[in-house]
Design an enzyme around this catalytic site. Structure first.
Site, PDB file in Angstrom:
ATOM      1  N   GLU A 199     -42.032-122.839 -36.169  1.00  0.00           N
ATOM      2  CA  GLU A 199     -40.618-122.472 -36.375  1.00  0.00           C
ATOM      3  C   GLU A 199     -40.506-121.028 -36.868  1.00  0.00           C
ATOM      4  O   GLU A 199     -39.615-120.288 -36.463  1.00  0.00           O
ATOM      5  CB  GLU A 199     -39.978-123.450 -37.376  1.00  0.00           C
ATOM      6  CG  GLU A 199     -39.907-124.862 -36.803  1.00  0.00           C
ATOM      7  CD  GLU A 199     -39.392-125.877 -37.803  1.00  0.00           C
ATOM      8  OE1 GLU A 199     -40.046-126.061 -38.852  1.00  0.00           O
ATOM      9  OE2 GLU A 199     -38.340-126.472 -37.550  1.00  0.00           O
ATOM     10  N   GLY A 235     -43.523-125.973 -39.402  1.00  0.00           N
ATOM     11  CA  GLY A 235     -42.829-124.789 -39.894  1.00  0.00           C
ATOM     12  C   GLY A 235     -43.491-123.495 -39.447  1.00  0.00           C
ATOM     13  O   GLY A 235     -42.826-122.458 -39.339  1.00  0.00           O
ATOM     14  N   ALA A 252     -44.905-126.281 -43.134  1.00  0.00           N
ATOM     15  CA  ALA A 252     -44.449-126.426 -44.528  1.00  0.00           C
ATOM     16  C   ALA A 252     -45.597-126.988 -45.356  1.00  0.00           C
ATOM     17  O   ALA A 252     -46.441-127.723 -44.847  1.00  0.00           O
ATOM     18  CB  ALA A 252     -43.254-127.370 -44.575  1.00  0.00           C
ATOM     19  N   GLU A 275     -43.952-132.869 -37.052  1.00  0.00           N
ATOM     20  CA  GLU A 275     -43.201-133.453 -38.176  1.00  0.00           C
ATOM     21  C   GLU A 275     -42.972-134.949 -38.008  1.00  0.00           C
ATOM     22  O   GLU A 275     -42.954-135.695 -38.991  1.00  0.00           O
ATOM     23  CB  GLU A 275     -41.851-132.731 -38.335  1.00  0.00           C
ATOM     24  CG  GLU A 275     -41.947-131.333 -38.939  1.00  0.00           C
ATOM     25  CD  GLU A 275     -42.238-130.232 -37.944  1.00  0.00           C
ATOM     26  OE1 GLU A 275     -42.619-130.543 -36.788  1.00  0.00           O
ATOM     27  OE2 GLU A 275     -42.080-129.053 -38.302  1.00  0.00           O
TER      28      GLU A 275
HETATM   29  N1  3HC Z   1     -49.567-128.235 -45.940  1.00  0.00           N
HETATM   30  C1  3HC Z   1     -50.490-128.269 -46.924  1.00  0.00           C
HETATM   31  N2  3HC Z   1     -51.776-128.569 -46.715  1.00  0.00           N
HETATM   32  C2  3HC Z   1     -52.138-128.842 -45.466  1.00  0.00           C
HETATM   33  C3  3HC Z   1     -51.241-128.827 -44.395  1.00  0.00           C
HETATM   34  C4  3HC Z   1     -49.895-128.489 -44.668  1.00  0.00           C
HETATM   35  N3  3HC Z   1     -48.957-128.435 -43.709  1.00  0.00           N
HETATM   36  N4  3HC Z   1     -51.897-129.151 -43.271  1.00  0.00           N
HETATM   37  C5  3HC Z   1     -53.178-129.359 -43.638  1.00  0.00           C
HETATM   38  N5  3HC Z   1     -53.324-129.178 -44.959  1.00  0.00           N
HETATM   39  C6  3HC Z   1     -54.558-129.274 -45.754  1.00  0.00           C
HETATM   40  C7  3HC Z   1     -55.090-130.686 -45.820  1.00  0.00           C
HETATM   41  O1  3HC Z   1     -54.429-131.424 -46.844  1.00  0.00           O
HETATM   42  C8  3HC Z   1     -56.542-130.436 -46.108  1.00  0.00           C
HETATM   43  O2  3HC Z   1     -56.633-130.122 -47.480  1.00  0.00           O
HETATM   44  P1  3HC Z   1     -57.923-130.468 -48.312  1.00  0.00           P
HETATM   45  O3  3HC Z   1     -59.012-129.638 -47.733  1.00  0.00           O
HETATM   46  O4  3HC Z   1     -57.542-130.119 -49.689  1.00  0.00           O
HETATM   47  O5  3HC Z   1     -58.155-131.924 -48.104  1.00  0.00           O
HETATM   48  C9  3HC Z   1     -56.848-129.169 -45.318  1.00  0.00           C
HETATM   49  O6  3HC Z   1     -55.567-128.566 -45.060  1.00  0.00           O
HETATM   50  C10 3HC Z   1     -57.550-129.393 -44.011  1.00  0.00           C
HETATM   51  O7  3HC Z   1     -56.817-130.377 -43.288  1.00  0.00           O
HETATM   52  P2  3HC Z   1     -57.555-131.373 -42.288  1.00  0.00           P
HETATM   53  O8  3HC Z   1     -58.634-132.100 -43.014  1.00  0.00           O
HETATM   54  O9  3HC Z   1     -56.500-132.172 -41.629  1.00  0.00           O
HETATM   55  O10 3HC Z   1     -58.231-130.330 -41.296  1.00  0.00           O
HETATM   56  P3  3HC Z   1     -58.258-130.286 -39.734  1.00  0.00           P
HETATM   57  O11 3HC Z   1     -58.931-129.019 -39.391  1.00  0.00           O
HETATM   58  O12 3HC Z   1     -58.774-131.564 -39.190  1.00  0.00           O
HETATM   59  O13 3HC Z   1     -56.719-130.184 -39.248  1.00  0.00           O
HETATM   60  C11 3HC Z   1     -54.468-129.402 -39.138  1.00  0.00           C
HETATM   61  C12 3HC Z   1     -55.918-129.089 -39.568  1.00  0.00           C
HETATM   62  C13 3HC Z   1     -54.393-129.522 -37.615  1.00  0.00           C
HETATM   63  C14 3HC Z   1     -53.571-128.301 -39.618  1.00  0.00           C
HETATM   64  C15 3HC Z   1     -54.065-130.753 -39.753  1.00  0.00           C
HETATM   65  O14 3HC Z   1     -54.326-130.706 -41.137  1.00  0.00           O
HETATM   66  C16 3HC Z   1     -52.629-131.118 -39.577  1.00  0.00           C
HETATM   67  O15 3HC Z   1     -52.257-131.688 -38.575  1.00  0.00           O
HETATM   68  N6  3HC Z   1     -51.803-130.829 -40.585  1.00  0.00           N
HETATM   69  C17 3HC Z   1     -50.447-131.256 -40.615  1.00  0.00           C
HETATM   70  C18 3HC Z   1     -49.563-130.258 -39.961  1.00  0.00           C
HETATM   71  C19 3HC Z   1     -48.137-130.687 -40.091  1.00  0.00           C
HETATM   72  O16 3HC Z   1     -47.802-131.845 -40.064  1.00  0.00           O
HETATM   73  N7  3HC Z   1     -47.253-129.720 -40.239  1.00  0.00           N
HETATM   74  C20 3HC Z   1     -45.878-129.978 -40.377  1.00  0.00           C
HETATM   75  C21 3HC Z   1     -45.526-129.984 -41.812  1.00  0.00           C
HETATM   76  S1  3HC Z   1     -43.854-130.483 -42.049  1.00  0.00           S
HETATM   77  C22 3HC Z   1     -42.968-129.083 -41.703  1.00  0.00           C
HETATM   78  O17 3HC Z   1     -43.489-128.098 -41.310  1.00  0.00           O
HETATM   79  C23 3HC Z   1     -41.521-129.202 -42.001  1.00  0.00           C
HETATM   80  C24 3HC Z   1     -40.753-128.100 -41.363  1.00  0.00           C
HETATM   81  O18 3HC Z   1     -40.310-128.502 -40.107  1.00  0.00           O
HETATM   82  C25 3HC Z   1     -39.569-127.737 -42.196  1.00  0.00           C
END
Ligand code: 3HC
Ligand code: NAI
Length: 703
Positions: free
Chosen positions: A105, A102, A61, A125
């Site tokens: 998912e 997501g 997401a 998450e």
């Molecule tokens: N949404 C929007 N932007 C995201 C994102 C996401 N899910 N995940 C990463 N980004 C963005 C970061 O904000 C960053 O943006 P920026 O360049 O503008 O600063 C860019 O992507 C790169 O991120 P990182 O610096 O963290 O890069 P890495 O290569 O080190 O890591 C990653 C990439 C493994 C994808 C890491 O960013 C990460 O762990 N992201 C979080 C993933 C996450 O938590 N997903 C779950 C979201 S909640 C969800 O899905 C709800 C659902 O269940 C309904």
């Protein structure tokens, strides 16, 4: 358009294209459904491949969309997944690089999944204080088994695709591609294969139709809850993850899905989740410096020199050795050098004993370390970090030497915690190469690095140090030059309040307990005893001269005059038994406090835990607001990051500035007005910083 649509013969390919990680924001979700509709309507298309452009299948997401109206706009993610399941042609997810939250998912809603090796797969998450809210808690147990799935969901940790694909009986992946490069071709070939076997109108495989049972359900989930409760501490999400997965084993798929949705919605509204989401965005924002473009060229840092092998110099050195960067350690005397190297060895050996480091790695790291007493030997280092005594004269002498010997273009950094970096830079003929790199103790453990930007620090120096910080696994925050930068400038106000609380009737233990209950790892007095009360004493003596108008409680000086420096002298704010670290309330300190109060004519009063916490935390907030106004920090979230990563501020509260936002700035200002009326406090300090007063007045927040 955030997803592309192409047809290759009889296969339609929908490619998510929402950089950087194909977050599933509103426009992307809409584009996926539009692609599915188009493919269904095209009689020539027999199967659909869903994949991601660039560096991810999908990171999940779109976190930046949370809390905005777009997050709620249909199709939401569960609706996209429902649409996927209903497509009457096979849909194959072609997964690579990153498949998280997501994103996973979404893949689980497809009929088949082909994955590339090396892909990081996770439901992270929980790290945002949430649980998977688009069927992850219901579908993952069906393809990986309840226990493996619950482990992944509760830890949020990523697992490599090839490891998951090798699990016996797993149904997550239908095929492991030979390589990331071969993925799309293999996925299309797989799509054609299944399409050829598929008879029109026959049902397609759905994860939701798989059974989901645990043979010892009650016992297993009871055990899981006990384990998770211990780890979850102040966070509600991990236990809710257990509830959601348990629901997957208990009834119909739709009921479990509904339960998951309810729990997700509840968690989204918790302050703990807001705190963790804030931390995620804060960490990423901090790496961006407003006037330093992302493409600023960086200097090469292949070798490092460290001056001073004391507490900080040794820890700083270890960071670079751990990252495979050679270090030359320089000291004034051989004994100090030997002592420093012995401490580094001792630290590594302790890691070996705990099984955290192998003998091989230890030897590789130590082989990168060399020592010297001569400045000429470090002349070729790309970066030199000074960590000598906190004394301007000593530091100036060191920087004059460095200016004389270091090669042109070398970065000259100081680890000073309070001194003026501009003054240090001014003794060199290259102030543009001088920067502060303020590590925190123990420097090999603490994640925070304050990067102190001098008036003349060059942009490429800043860009280089920020990138280097990432390499040595630090969270770097840029601070401007002032006494104490961000963290220590704020802690001074916190410590002053702690002192006033003693003057008015608190015991050290009462203050520590109140703030520890709030969530701090350690209260100010236990912390003082650990770090050494003499350090603060030396800083205060300087401040008494530099800031004569500043009001302090005398209690800390009285303590130091008794030689009670803390654990290292066996006595501080508390008493200590030899070889033990337990803080025992001290009758000697009690008596000192009583006499001190008498001398001031103060009748001690009972102070509530709430008042203790508010005075300590709001002191941080008010100084934080001044720091923002002065341009010492660029954003409130940078201040929060400093406190979360360097000062033990409770993670679930998201840092002092977010905490103030949560309490409401209006309420914070009201409390300050009350504190300003206390005759034993510092009325001038409690005048709300103009920024804080303005935001409170306008009903706004820091973040
Ligand atoms: N949404 C929007 N932007 C995201 C994102 C996401 N899910 N995940 C990463 N980004 C963005 C970061 O904000 C960053 O943006 P920026 O360049 O503008 O600063 C860019 O992507 C790169 O991120 P990182 O610096 O963290 O890069 P890495 O290569 O080190 O890591 C990653 C990439 C493994 C994808 C890491 O960013 C990460 O762990 N992201 C979080 C993933 C996450 O938590 N997903 C779950 C979201 S909640 C969800 O899905 C709800 C659902 O269940 C309904
Ligand atoms: P320390 O006293 O443990 O170590 C200082 C070392 O520098 C000693 O080994 C000494 O021999 C050496 N030294 C002194 N003058 C020298 C010179 N001219 N040339 C070469 N070596 C010299 O001190 P510590 O705690 O490591 O502090 C060092 C610096 O780090 C100070 O500026 C301090 O403010 C800063 N700092 C300290 C923190 C802490 O918690 N100890 C935290 C963050 C920064």
């Amino acid at each position: 358009m955030t997803a592309e649509y192409q047809v290759h013969g009889d296969v339609a390919v929908i490619t998510l294209n929402n950089p950087p990680v194909n977050g599933l924001g509103y426009a992307t979700r809409k584009a996926i459904v539009a692609g599915l509709n188009r493919a269904e309507d095209d009689a020539a298309v027999q199967a659909i491949v869903l994949t991601g452009a660039g560096a991810a299948f999908s990171g999940g997401a779109d976190i930046k969309e949370f809390g905005t109206p777009q997050a709620m706009q249909q199709p939401n993610l569960p609706a996209v997944i429902a649409a996927l399941e209903q497509v009457r042609k096979p849909v194959i997810a072609a997964i690579h690089s990153v498949c998280m939250g997501g994103g996973l998912e979404l893949a689980l809603g497809c009929h088949y999944r082909v994955v590339a090796p090396g892909c990081s797969v996770a439901l992270p998450e929980v790290k945002l204080g949430l649980l998977p809210g688009a069927g992850g808690t219901q579908r993952l147990p069906r393809v990986l088994g309840v226990e493996t799935a619950l482990n992944m969901i509760v830890s949020g940790e990523a697992v490599k695709s090839e490891m998951l694909a090798a699990l016996p009986g797993q149904k997550l992946f239908d095929k492991l591609a030979a390589s990331p490069e071969a993925l799309l071709d293999e996925a299309m070939a797989f799509a054609r294969e299944v399409a050829a076997k598929h008879q029109a109108g026959a049902p397609l495989p759905l994860v939701r139709s798989l059974p989901c049972k645990h043979p010892q359900g009650d016992g297993y989930f009871g055990f899981a809850r006990n384990m998770v409760r211990g780890m979850a501490k102040n966070f509600p999400a991990p236990l809710k993850c257990v509830d959601a997965v348990e629901a997957a084993t208990q009834g119909k798929f739709e009921d479990g899905l509904r339960r998951e949705g309810e729990l997700f919605a509840q968690l989204m509204l918790t302050p703990e989740s807001r705190a963790l989401r804030h931390l995620f965005l804060a960490e990423r924002a901090a790496s961006k410096i407003p006037d330093v473009p992302a493409d600023t060229p960086k200097r090469t840092i292949a070798t490092v020199a460290v001056i001073g092998a004391g507490t900080m110099g040794g820890g700083i050195t270890m960071n670079f050795l751990n990252a495979g960067i050679p270090v030359k350690l320089l000291e004034a005397k051989q004994e100090a050098l030997d002592r420093g190297v012995a401490t580094i060895r001792k630290n590594y050996e302790a890691q070996i004993k705990k099984g955290k480091l192998t003998q091989d790695k230890y030897e590789q790291r130590m082989a990168l370390l060399s020592t010297t007493l001569a400045y000429a030997d470090i002349a070729n280092a790309d970066l030199v970090i000074e960590a000598v005594f906190e004394d301007m004269g000593v530091k100036e002498a060191v920087f004059q030497q460095l200016d004389a010997v270091m090669k042109p273009g070398a970065i000259l950094a100081t680890n000073t915690s309070t001194l003026d970096v501009n003054k240090i830079a001014a003794v060199t003929k290259r102030p543009q190469d001088v920067v502060g790199m303020h590590f925190f103790s123990p420097a090999n453990v603490m994640k925070l690095l304050e990067v102190v930007r001098g008036e003349k620090t060059a942009k490429d120096v800043l860009a280089t140090v920020m990138a280097l910080a990432k390499k040595i696994k630090k969270v770097a925050v840029v601070a401007g030059v002032c006494d104490g930068f961000i963290g220590n400038r704020m802690i001074e106000q916190y410590s002053r309040q702690a002192g006033f609380l003693l003057d008015e009737g608190c015991t050290p233990a009462q203050v520590d307990k109140a703030i520890e209950k709030f969530g701090f790892a350690m209260g100010p007095f236990r912390m003082g005893d650990l770090a050494g009360n003499d350090i603060g004493w030396a800083i205060r003596k300087r401040r008494y001269v530099e800031k004569p108008h500043m009001k302090y409680s005398k209690t800390a000086d009285l303590l130091c005059e008794m030689g009670r420096f803390g654990q290292k002298t066996g006595a501080g704010w508390y008493d200590y038994q030899p070889g033990k670290r337990d803080a025992i309330p001290s009758p000697v300190v009690e008596k000192m406090l009583e006499e001190h109060r008498k001398s001031l004519g103060i009748t001690p009063r009972k102070i509530s835990d709430e008042e203790i916490v508010q005075r300590l935390v709001f002191a941080l907030v008010n100084e934080g607001a001044h720091i923002l106004e002065d341009g010492i920090a660029s954003r409130a979230s940078d201040i929060d990051l400093v406190y979360l990563m360097g000062y033990g501020f409770p993670l679930h509260r998201g840092g002092p500035m977010l905490y103030a936002d949560e309490v409401g700035l209006f309420n914070v200002v009201q409390a300050m007005r009350r504190f300003a009326k206390n005759p034993y406090d510092d009325a001038a300090f409690w005048q709300p910083a103009p920024l804080l007063a303005r935001l409170a007045d306008e009903g706004k927040t820091f973040n």
